[in-house]
Design a protein around this motif. Structure first.
Motif, PDB file in Angstrom:
ATOM      1  N   ASN A 101      12.474  -1.185   8.224  1.00  0.00           N
ATOM      2  CA  ASN A 101      11.867   0.120   8.461  1.00  0.00           C
ATOM      3  C   ASN A 101      11.139   0.623   7.227  1.00  0.00           C
ATOM      4  OD1 ASN A 101      12.744   0.282  11.126  1.00  0.00           O
ATOM      5  ND2 ASN A 101      14.633   1.347  10.600  1.00  0.00           N
ATOM      6  N   GLN A 102      11.725   0.405   6.046  1.00  0.00           N
ATOM      7  CA  GLN A 102      11.069   0.824   4.817  1.00  0.00           C
ATOM      8  C   GLN A 102       9.768   0.054   4.609  1.00  0.00           C
ATOM      9  OE1 GLN A 102      12.004   3.350   2.622  1.00  0.00           O
ATOM     10  NE2 GLN A 102       9.924   2.938   1.899  1.00  0.00           N
ATOM     11  N   MET A 103       9.821  -1.245   4.902  1.00  0.00           N
ATOM     12  CA  MET A 103       8.603  -2.056   4.794  1.00  0.00           C
ATOM     13  C   MET A 103       7.538  -1.567   5.766  1.00  0.00           C
ATOM     14  SD  MET A 103       8.043  -6.099   5.668  1.00  0.00           S
ATOM     15  CE  MET A 103       8.203  -5.718   7.408  1.00  0.00           C
ATOM     16  N   ALA A 104       7.955  -1.221   6.993  1.00  0.00           N
ATOM     17  CA  ALA A 104       6.993  -0.727   7.988  1.00  0.00           C
ATOM     18  C   ALA A 104       6.362   0.581   7.524  1.00  0.00           C
ATOM     19  CB  ALA A 104       7.688  -0.538   9.334  1.00  0.00           C
ATOM     20  N   GLU A 105       7.168   1.476   6.923  1.00  0.00           N
ATOM     21  CA  GLU A 105       6.616   2.729   6.406  1.00  0.00           C
ATOM     22  C   GLU A 105       5.619   2.480   5.287  1.00  0.00           C
ATOM     23  OE1 GLU A 105       9.796   5.249   5.260  1.00  0.00           O
ATOM     24  OE2 GLU A 105      10.652   5.424   7.280  1.00  0.00           O
ATOM     25  N   ASP A 106       5.948   1.544   4.390  1.00  0.00           N
ATOM     26  CA  ASP A 106       5.037   1.227   3.290  1.00  0.00           C
ATOM     27  C   ASP A 106       3.734   0.623   3.808  1.00  0.00           C
ATOM     28  OD1 ASP A 106       6.970   2.131   1.575  1.00  0.00           O
ATOM     29  OD2 ASP A 106       7.734   0.139   1.063  1.00  0.00           O
ATOM     30  N   LEU A 107       3.842  -0.261   4.781  1.00  0.00           N
ATOM     31  CA  LEU A 107       2.637  -0.874   5.344  1.00  0.00           C
ATOM     32  C   LEU A 107       1.788   0.169   6.082  1.00  0.00           C
ATOM     33  CD1 LEU A 107       4.039  -4.257   6.728  1.00  0.00           C
ATOM     34  CD2 LEU A 107       2.536  -3.936   4.765  1.00  0.00           C
ATOM     35  N   GLU A 108       2.456   1.097   6.777  1.00  0.00           N
ATOM     36  CA  GLU A 108       1.717   2.142   7.470  1.00  0.00           C
ATOM     37  C   GLU A 108       0.989   3.036   6.473  1.00  0.00           C
ATOM     38  OE1 GLU A 108       2.512   5.329  11.100  1.00  0.00           O
ATOM     39  OE2 GLU A 108       4.147   4.827   9.728  1.00  0.00           O
ATOM     40  N   ALA A 109       1.676   3.370   5.351  1.00  0.00           N
ATOM     41  CA  ALA A 109       1.038   4.194   4.320  1.00  0.00           C
ATOM     42  C   ALA A 109      -0.131   3.458   3.673  1.00  0.00           C
ATOM     43  CB  ALA A 109       2.067   4.592   3.264  1.00  0.00           C
ATOM     44  N   ASP A 110       0.043   2.161   3.401  1.00  0.00           N
ATOM     45  CA  ASP A 110      -1.040   1.378   2.804  1.00  0.00           C
ATOM     46  C   ASP A 110      -2.233   1.274   3.745  1.00  0.00           C
ATOM     47  OD1 ASP A 110       0.418   0.988   0.522  1.00  0.00           O
ATOM     48  OD2 ASP A 110       1.143  -1.008   1.076  1.00  0.00           O
ATOM     49  N   ASP A 111      -1.946   1.076   5.039  1.00  0.00           N
ATOM     50  CA  ASP A 111      -3.044   0.985   6.012  1.00  0.00           C
ATOM     51  C   ASP A 111      -3.773   2.311   6.126  1.00  0.00           C
ATOM     52  OD1 ASP A 111      -4.377  -0.536   8.281  1.00  0.00           O
ATOM     53  OD2 ASP A 111      -3.605   1.196   9.379  1.00  0.00           O
ATOM     54  N   ARG A 112      -3.012   3.423   6.117  1.00  0.00           N
ATOM     55  CA  ARG A 112      -3.645   4.737   6.175  1.00  0.00           C
ATOM     56  C   ARG A 112      -4.484   4.990   4.927  1.00  0.00           C
ATOM     57  NH1 ARG A 112       0.518   7.209   7.307  1.00  0.00           N
ATOM     58  NH2 ARG A 112       1.203   7.826   5.225  1.00  0.00           N
ATOM     59  N   TYR A 113      -3.952   4.594   3.751  1.00  0.00           N
ATOM     60  CA  TYR A 113      -4.715   4.755   2.509  1.00  0.00           C
ATOM     61  C   TYR A 113      -5.993   3.919   2.534  1.00  0.00           C
ATOM     62  CZ  TYR A 113      -6.062   3.642  -2.281  1.00  0.00           C
ATOM     63  OH  TYR A 113      -6.775   3.411  -3.417  1.00  0.00           O
ATOM     64  N   ARG A 114      -5.889   2.688   3.052  1.00  0.00           N
ATOM     65  CA  ARG A 114      -7.070   1.816   3.114  1.00  0.00           C
ATOM     66  C   ARG A 114      -8.147   2.435   3.998  1.00  0.00           C
ATOM     67  NH1 ARG A 114      -8.806  -1.640   6.784  1.00  0.00           N
ATOM     68  NH2 ARG A 114      -6.889  -1.407   8.007  1.00  0.00           N
ATOM     69  N   ARG A 115      -7.728   2.961   5.162  1.00  0.00           N
ATOM     70  CA  ARG A 115      -8.703   3.563   6.065  1.00  0.00           C
ATOM     71  C   ARG A 115      -9.348   4.812   5.437  1.00  0.00           C
ATOM     72  NH1 ARG A 115      -8.132   1.693  11.377  1.00  0.00           N
ATOM     73  NH2 ARG A 115      -6.311   0.353  11.708  1.00  0.00           N
ATOM     74  N   GLU A 116      -8.507   5.642   4.801  1.00  0.00           N
ATOM     75  CA  GLU A 116      -9.048   6.843   4.157  1.00  0.00           C
ATOM     76  C   GLU A 116      -9.978   6.476   3.009  1.00  0.00           C
ATOM     77  OE1 GLU A 116      -5.662   9.040   2.971  1.00  0.00           O
ATOM     78  OE2 GLU A 116      -5.176   9.779   4.997  1.00  0.00           O
ATOM     79  N   LEU A 117      -9.593   5.456   2.243  1.00  0.00           N
ATOM     80  CA  LEU A 117     -10.422   5.062   1.111  1.00  0.00           C
ATOM     81  C   LEU A 117     -11.771   4.539   1.580  1.00  0.00           C
ATOM     82  CD1 LEU A 117     -10.639   4.677  -1.943  1.00  0.00           C
ATOM     83  CD2 LEU A 117      -9.688   2.390  -1.645  1.00  0.00           C
ATOM     84  N   ILE A 118     -11.779   3.711   2.625  1.00  0.00           N
ATOM     85  CA  ILE A 118     -13.039   3.190   3.147  1.00  0.00           C
ATOM     86  C   ILE A 118     -13.917   4.328   3.642  1.00  0.00           C
ATOM     87  CG2 ILE A 118     -14.069   1.816   5.002  1.00  0.00           C
ATOM     88  CD1 ILE A 118     -11.725  -0.110   4.758  1.00  0.00           C
ATOM     89  N   GLY A 119     -13.297   5.279   4.361  1.00  0.00           N
ATOM     90  CA  GLY A 119     -14.072   6.405   4.855  1.00  0.00           C
ATOM     91  C   GLY A 119     -14.615   7.276   3.731  1.00  0.00           C
ATOM     92  N   ASN A 120     -13.776   7.535   2.714  1.00  0.00           N
ATOM     93  CA  ASN A 120     -14.209   8.374   1.606  1.00  0.00           C
ATOM     94  C   ASN A 120     -15.293   7.700   0.774  1.00  0.00           C
ATOM     95  OD1 ASN A 120     -12.516  10.553   2.145  1.00  0.00           O
ATOM     96  ND2 ASN A 120     -10.815   9.656   1.034  1.00  0.00           N
ATOM     97  N   VAL A 121     -15.092   6.403   0.490  1.00  0.00           N
ATOM     98  CA  VAL A 121     -16.090   5.683  -0.302  1.00  0.00           C
ATOM     99  C   VAL A 121     -17.418   5.621   0.442  1.00  0.00           C
ATOM    100  CG1 VAL A 121     -16.692   3.439  -1.264  1.00  0.00           C
ATOM    101  CG2 VAL A 121     -14.405   4.354  -1.614  1.00  0.00           C
ATOM    102  N   SER A 122     -17.342   5.353   1.742  1.00  0.00           N
ATOM    103  CA  SER A 122     -18.577   5.296   2.534  1.00  0.00           C
ATOM    104  C   SER A 122     -19.295   6.640   2.495  1.00  0.00           C
ATOM    105  CB  SER A 122     -18.252   4.925   3.985  1.00  0.00           C
ATOM    106  OG  SER A 122     -17.631   3.656   4.049  1.00  0.00           O
TER     107      SER A 122
END
Length: 329
Positions: A101-122
């Motif tokens: 569960n902790q790994m799933a939370e970390d992966l979800e946070a990383d995926d959310r950060y990646r999506r936000e970063l791509i959107g912000n950089v774009s």
């Protein structure tokens, strides 16, 4: 449907397995003894069915976290990181479910950060690219002549792109831990003078007033990372403060904690209280639209945290005061 898990309180999977064997044998033997008194020919079949039933009930609770983890892992493979495993067991399987569960939370946070970063950089790249494209199209179409003013406008947009890319690279290295600290002992006042000298722009030297207490104060830090922190704070203060008022830089050592305290103060409009908790996040400008990349304070925060320090906005208006606290031991 959530099946009962009567063996969850046990802390050992081996103990659960042993109890499962004992329970199935006991119930099979009891069923065989009772059935044999009435119908001996069906006694063995009844005992097997009883053992199978108790095994199904007990083993289902033991293995259901594994099945849930399998289903969650398959969902993660398709990009769904929201699945969690019911973790009520105290044995090794329960510990594995908690770690999953902790790994799933970390992966979800990383995926959310990646999506936000791509959107912000774009979003951040779109503005200078569009402005640069408009200038070049006007020059090519003959609407504007490639004079000094037009080229200066194109150069400004190019410099903004370069600054954004450099900030993104710095932030990526800091977040990835690829920038090891090399702490040295140095005198703080000459160091600040050099940072301020390098912070001068095309319009001339950066107006700044430095106060170091006591004179000759020495600090222990990574000079490259601390230079990055102060340069970003000076740039932030210069852009928000009055062009005629100097940026005030005060440095001292806190006698109680032994931390190096560095304050950068400008006389600008300040940062709204509602924005102070997130002003150090990526692409946050504290409500200002001044052409900055929105990464300077995020880089400063990461560099300070590498030193196990703290950076914060003080409520000392008028103006804005950002304090950096770095331990010296």
């Amino acid at each position: 449907m959530n099946w009962p898990r009567p063996l969850d309180p046990l802390r050992s999977f081996k103990a659960k397995t042993g109890l499962l064997v004992v329970a199935s044998l006991f119930l099979a033997s009891l069923t065989f003894w009772i059935t044999a008194q009435w119908q001996f020919r069906f006694a063995l079949l009844a005992a097997l069915l009883a053992a199978l039933a108790v095994t199904q009930v007990l083993a289902h609770g033991m293995t259901s976290p594994l099945r849930e983890m399998t289903a969650a892992a398959r969902a993660m493979a398709t990009g769904d990181y929201s699945r969690r495993v019911r973790s009520t067991s105290r044995d090794e399987i329960g510990q594995l479910a908690t770690a999953f569960n902790q790994m799933a939370e970390d992966l979800e946070a990383d995926d959310r950060y990646r999506r936000e970063l791509i959107g912000n950089v774009s979003h951040e790249l779109r503005t200078p690219i569009a402005a640069l494209q408009a200038v070049l199209e006007n020059v090519v179409d003959g609407v504007e002549t490639p004079d000094q003013q037009t080229m200066r406008s194109a150069l400004a947009q190019t410099e903004r792109l370069g600054s954004l890319v450099a900030d993104l690279l710095d932030l990526s290295r800091l977040e990835g831990g690829a920038v090891p600290l090399q702490r040295t002992t140095f005198e703080i006042e000459p160091f600040l003078d050099e940072v301020i000298r390098q912070a001068a722009g095309p319009s001339g030297p950066l107006p700044a007033r430095v106060e170091v207490t006591p004179t000759g104060l020495r600090a222990v830090a990574d000079t490259a990372r601390l230079h990055q922190v102060i340069a970003n704070l000076l740039d932030n203060a210069a852009r928000h403060g009055s062009p005629d008022a100097p940026v005030r830089v005060r440095v001292r050592v806190d006698q109680d904690s032994g931390h190096l305290i560095l304050d950068v103060h400008d006389d600008g409009p300040g940062i709204p209280v509602a924005d102070r908790s997130r002003v150090f996040e990526r692409f946050t400008r504290g409500g200002a639209q001044d052409g900055g990349t929105g990464l300077g304070l995020a880089i400063a925060r990461w560099a300070v945290e590498l030193h196990s320090g703290r950076i914060e906005v003080l409520d000392t208006g008028p103006g804005c005061c950002i304090r950096v606290s770095i331990p010296q031991t």
